[in-house]
Enzyme design. Sequence first.
Site, PDB file in Angstrom:
ATOM      1  N   GLU A 147       0.872  -1.178   0.000  1.00 11.40           N
ATOM      2  CA  GLU A 147       0.000   0.000   0.000  1.00 11.40           C
ATOM      3  C   GLU A 147       0.905   1.223   0.000  1.00 11.40           C
ATOM      4  O   GLU A 147       1.919   1.256   0.696  1.00 11.40           O
ATOM      5  CB  GLU A 147      -0.903   0.004   1.232  1.00 11.40           C
ATOM      6  CG  GLU A 147      -1.740   1.278   1.396  1.00 11.40           C
ATOM      7  CD  GLU A 147      -2.583   1.256   2.672  1.00 11.40           C
ATOM      8  OE1 GLU A 147      -2.998   0.161   3.092  1.00 11.40           O
ATOM      9  OE2 GLU A 147      -2.812   2.343   3.253  1.00 11.40           O
TER      10      GLU A 147
ATOM     11  N   GLU B   4      -1.888  11.550   4.098  1.00 13.22           N
ATOM     12  CA  GLU B   4      -2.861  11.329   5.148  1.00 13.22           C
ATOM     13  C   GLU B   4      -2.678  12.419   6.193  1.00 13.22           C
ATOM     14  O   GLU B   4      -1.552  12.801   6.515  1.00 13.22           O
ATOM     15  CB  GLU B   4      -2.679   9.973   5.833  1.00 13.22           C
ATOM     16  CG  GLU B   4      -3.030   8.776   4.986  1.00 13.22           C
ATOM     17  CD  GLU B   4      -2.865   7.482   5.746  1.00 13.22           C
ATOM     18  OE1 GLU B   4      -3.872   6.869   6.118  1.00 13.22           O
ATOM     19  OE2 GLU B   4      -1.696   7.095   5.971  1.00 13.22           O
TER      20      GLU B   4
END
Length: 299
Positions: A156, A161
Amino acid sequence: MYASRSTLALVLALCLAPTVGLAQTGEWKQVWADEFDGDKLDLTRWTPAADCGGGGNDERQCYVADPDAISVQDGMLRLTAVKRKTRGLANPWAGPTGPMKTGDYASGKIVTQGKASWLYGRIEARARVPGGQGVWPAIWMMPELSTYGGWPKSGEIDILETVNLGAPCEAKGDICEGGRENRVFGTIHFAADAAGAHRQAGGSTAMPASPDGFHVYAVEWTPEAITWSVDGREYARAAQKDWKRDDADAGPAPFDRPFHLILNLAFGGRWPEGANAKGFDETALPATMEVDWVRVSQR
């Protein structure tokens, strides 16, 4: 004169070698983009998510494909989290049928899976992210096919974020300046061993100053390394040795397969609810992540 097979193989290898070198050292060339110039989401590029799976992180939102959560206007994509009872699949990874679940919040998520994916490149987005305890915007990538197995074995890549922007935290230099959360995170997730034990690498940095709140978040992804930057300033780097499995030889796996893009705005979940002021704050809603453009370039 006829050359031997070994001679032909050598000639072919020599001819191909410069091409491989140029692919790693040449200039970036844009191969895909969405400037969000229309008045609706381009469904040839993106698929809206619709489920209450919680992202595998106990997130509280259900993703919906309606204008309350996903809209395009004034040259901008808007993903919005609102308080609204919503019903959807409890486990979307099991397929289109299965138990249903009702959530208290709705939000937006779009993916390019099945429509566009890339192996290596510079992936960047100009965006403005919201804050508040429990608010979790993300721009990230997942493997188009889980070649090496389920998460985290196939990897991933998290380009951007933030969690709980503006919520209380302990100030350390420019991190949590003024006692308020201000960090941007870039991370890769992968397996530490054949059993799939989770490991991650990457870093964080303080959100730079901006007159309008927009920043350009980017990763540059090659076989040798993945680097993260904000507004052109690199703040984290992971090299092959950082993601090498304990029981495997060094190499680019699992980040040697095509990955697709995901943009979403989550609310709640284990990470934000376990950090800063703890839990979640409904007064942060509605919250909107605005994305001016997304661009993918390769060499």
